[in-house]
Every structure is written in C-alpha cells, then in structure tokens.
Design a protein around this motif. Sequence first.
Motif, PDB file in Angstrom:
ATOM      1  N   ALA A 176       6.430  -4.097   4.432  1.00  0.00           N
ATOM      2  CA  ALA A 176       7.013  -3.294   5.517  1.00  0.00           C
ATOM      3  C   ALA A 176       8.431  -3.784   5.788  1.00  0.00           C
ATOM      4  CB  ALA A 176       6.161  -3.462   6.779  1.00  0.00           C
ATOM      5  N   ILE A 177       9.397  -2.882   5.730  1.00  0.00           N
ATOM      6  CA  ILE A 177      10.797  -3.268   5.942  1.00  0.00           C
ATOM      7  C   ILE A 177      11.401  -2.415   7.048  1.00  0.00           C
ATOM      8  CG2 ILE A 177      13.059  -3.552   4.855  1.00  0.00           C
ATOM      9  CD1 ILE A 177      11.704  -4.024   2.231  1.00  0.00           C
ATOM     10  N   ASP A 178      11.771  -3.067   8.152  1.00  0.00           N
ATOM     11  CA  ASP A 178      12.343  -2.339   9.278  1.00  0.00           C
ATOM     12  C   ASP A 178      13.749  -2.819   9.575  1.00  0.00           C
ATOM     13  OD1 ASP A 178      10.125  -0.607  10.196  1.00  0.00           O
ATOM     14  OD2 ASP A 178       9.079  -2.521  10.440  1.00  0.00           O
ATOM     15  N   GLY A 179      14.434  -2.032  10.406  1.00  0.00           N
ATOM     16  CA  GLY A 179      15.765  -2.434  10.847  1.00  0.00           C
ATOM     17  C   GLY A 179      16.635  -1.218  11.080  1.00  0.00           C
ATOM     18  N   PRO A 180      17.811  -1.443  11.673  1.00  0.00           N
ATOM     19  CA  PRO A 180      18.703  -0.325  11.996  1.00  0.00           C
ATOM     20  C   PRO A 180      19.388   0.255  10.765  1.00  0.00           C
ATOM     21  CG  PRO A 180      19.765  -2.408  12.516  1.00  0.00           C
ATOM     22  CD  PRO A 180      18.367  -2.749  12.086  1.00  0.00           C
ATOM     23  N   ALA A 181      20.030   1.404  10.942  1.00  0.00           N
ATOM     24  CA  ALA A 181      20.748   2.065   9.841  1.00  0.00           C
ATOM     25  C   ALA A 181      21.893   1.190   9.338  1.00  0.00           C
ATOM     26  CB  ALA A 181      21.306   3.391  10.343  1.00  0.00           C
ATOM     27  N   GLY A 224       0.820  -1.259  -5.048  1.00  0.00           N
ATOM     28  CA  GLY A 224       1.508  -1.744  -3.866  1.00  0.00           C
ATOM     29  C   GLY A 224       2.565  -0.760  -3.426  1.00  0.00           C
ATOM     30  N   THR A 225       3.023  -0.916  -2.195  1.00  0.00           N
ATOM     31  CA  THR A 225       4.018   0.010  -1.661  1.00  0.00           C
ATOM     32  C   THR A 225       5.063  -0.742  -0.840  1.00  0.00           C
ATOM     33  OG1 THR A 225       2.513   0.436   0.196  1.00  0.00           O
ATOM     34  CG2 THR A 225       2.547   2.075  -1.558  1.00  0.00           C
ATOM     35  N   VAL A 226       6.256  -0.180  -0.820  1.00  0.00           N
ATOM     36  CA  VAL A 226       7.323  -0.673   0.047  1.00  0.00           C
ATOM     37  C   VAL A 226       7.679   0.494   0.956  1.00  0.00           C
ATOM     38  CG1 VAL A 226       9.676  -1.577   0.143  1.00  0.00           C
ATOM     39  CG2 VAL A 226       8.228  -2.092  -1.844  1.00  0.00           C
ATOM     40  N   LEU A 227       7.510   0.318   2.265  1.00  0.00           N
ATOM     41  CA  LEU A 227       7.900   1.371   3.205  1.00  0.00           C
ATOM     42  C   LEU A 227       9.038   0.841   4.050  1.00  0.00           C
ATOM     43  CD1 LEU A 227       4.751   1.994   2.596  1.00  0.00           C
ATOM     44  CD2 LEU A 227       4.933   3.473   4.596  1.00  0.00           C
ATOM     45  N   ASP A 228      10.107   1.606   4.187  1.00  0.00           N
ATOM     46  CA  ASP A 228      11.161   1.151   5.082  1.00  0.00           C
ATOM     47  C   ASP A 228      11.404   2.154   6.191  1.00  0.00           C
ATOM     48  OD1 ASP A 228      12.931   2.347   2.634  1.00  0.00           O
ATOM     49  OD2 ASP A 228      14.139   2.390   4.438  1.00  0.00           O
TER      50      ASP A 228
END
Length: 214
Positions: free
Chosen positions: A8-13, A111-115
């Motif tokens: 899981a990858i989060d953060g601002p633009a 596996g998955t990468v979601l941002d």
Amino acid sequence: MSDSFIIAIDGPAAAGKGTLSRGIAEQYGFHHLDTGLTYRAAAKALIDAGLPLDDETIAEKMAREVELTGLDRDILSRHEIGEAASKIAVMPAVRRALVEAQRRFSERPPGTVLDGRDIGTVVCPAAPVKLYVTASPEVRAKRRYDEIIGKGGSADFDAIFEDVKRRDDRDMNRADSPMKPANDAHLLDTSEMSIEAAFQAARSIIDAALSRNA
Ligand code: DC
C-alpha cells in the motif's frame, strides 16, 4: 491469508508515489493500480455525459461503472479532471463503490501495489507493507513545474504552488477517509531524496516483509 502480497503506497500528489509504485510493481512482478485514476475515470464519465459533479447518487452510479482495466493515464491526467476527481472523492457513496473495486483488485495473486491516499488506512489496512511517500509542497510544485516545462509547455510556479496546497487541503480535511499515514506506515520523505534512493529504501522494507511472510 490471501494469496496476494499487498503493498500500500499513500501520499500527496507529485511526491513521487506514482513512479515509485510502477517501479516496485515491475521489480516484484506484481499488478499495479493507481487508485487516483479510478476517481478520475468516474469524474471524466460525468464530465463527458454533461452531468453535475455535485450529485452523489449520479456520481456513485458512474463510479460503479468504472472498469479498472484500461484506465488511460494520459487522458485522465488532465488538470480539470483532477479538480473534478477531488470534488467527487469527498462523497462517501463514490468512495464505497471505488474502494470495493480496489479491494477486489488487491487480491490478485501473486501480489499487488496500490497507490492513493487511503490505501493503508481504509482500502487494505492489513497490507504487510505500507509506505507513505511525501515531500514538501514547494518541492512538489517545483517537480510539477519542471515536468510541464520539460514537455515544452508554459507554467506559472505560483499558480502551481497554490494548486498543490489547495488539493492537499481538500484531501487532508475531508470527513471520509482523509489522506494521512497509517499508524504502521513507513514514512519516505522524498524532498531531498532521488527517486533511485527512495526506490532502494522501499526495496529494503519490502524485502524484509517478504522474508517475514515466507
Ligand atoms: O492522485 P490523483 O491526483 O490522481 O488523485 C485524484 C483525486 O482523487 C485527488 O484529489 C485525491 C483523490 N483520491 C482519493 O481520494 N483517494 C485515493 N485513494 C486516490 C485519489
């Protein structure tokens, strides 16, 4: 346990999250979903159909019709689509519809990468790897400015800077699923870090989690 290893990858633009996510997905042979594109696709469908952006029932209907395959980044990256996406992203019914689709995607093996903004907090709270990628608003505005100039366009730094701050404000202060790091997220501040250095830092976090899961 599911058969999918979720990152899981989060953060601002403009913090470098997209480039990092695509690089990680490629490195590990995982499926990648830029969840911002799902909000953008729903917004574009409303705009194209000449429908209002402030009717939650209509927006939810469009969100339920979004197909996760074939989301076109070039078309969806237009500025006015981003603005519209950020408006409908405050609507709980729209978020519910898109989060359901995103969760289904996250289960794809191996596996998955979601941002996005709420992957570690809401969409996949049990993900074994959570990264929160950030950078100062000045650095992010400068990156966006350089990108536009690099493509031969013209840009006004102050306008971009104001836009970055306005978008952050809307994403961080909405009532439903505001953008914030999960308690167990690793923070990666890329203000003074190259994308390569961020990638190496992410790799060591992911490799450690993969060996714990093995
Ligand atoms: O990352 P982006 O600019 O493509 O996102 C477009 C809008 O969608 C942005 O205002 C935040 C919102 N968004 C969200 O609320 N939750 C996500 N998981 C991804 C994006």
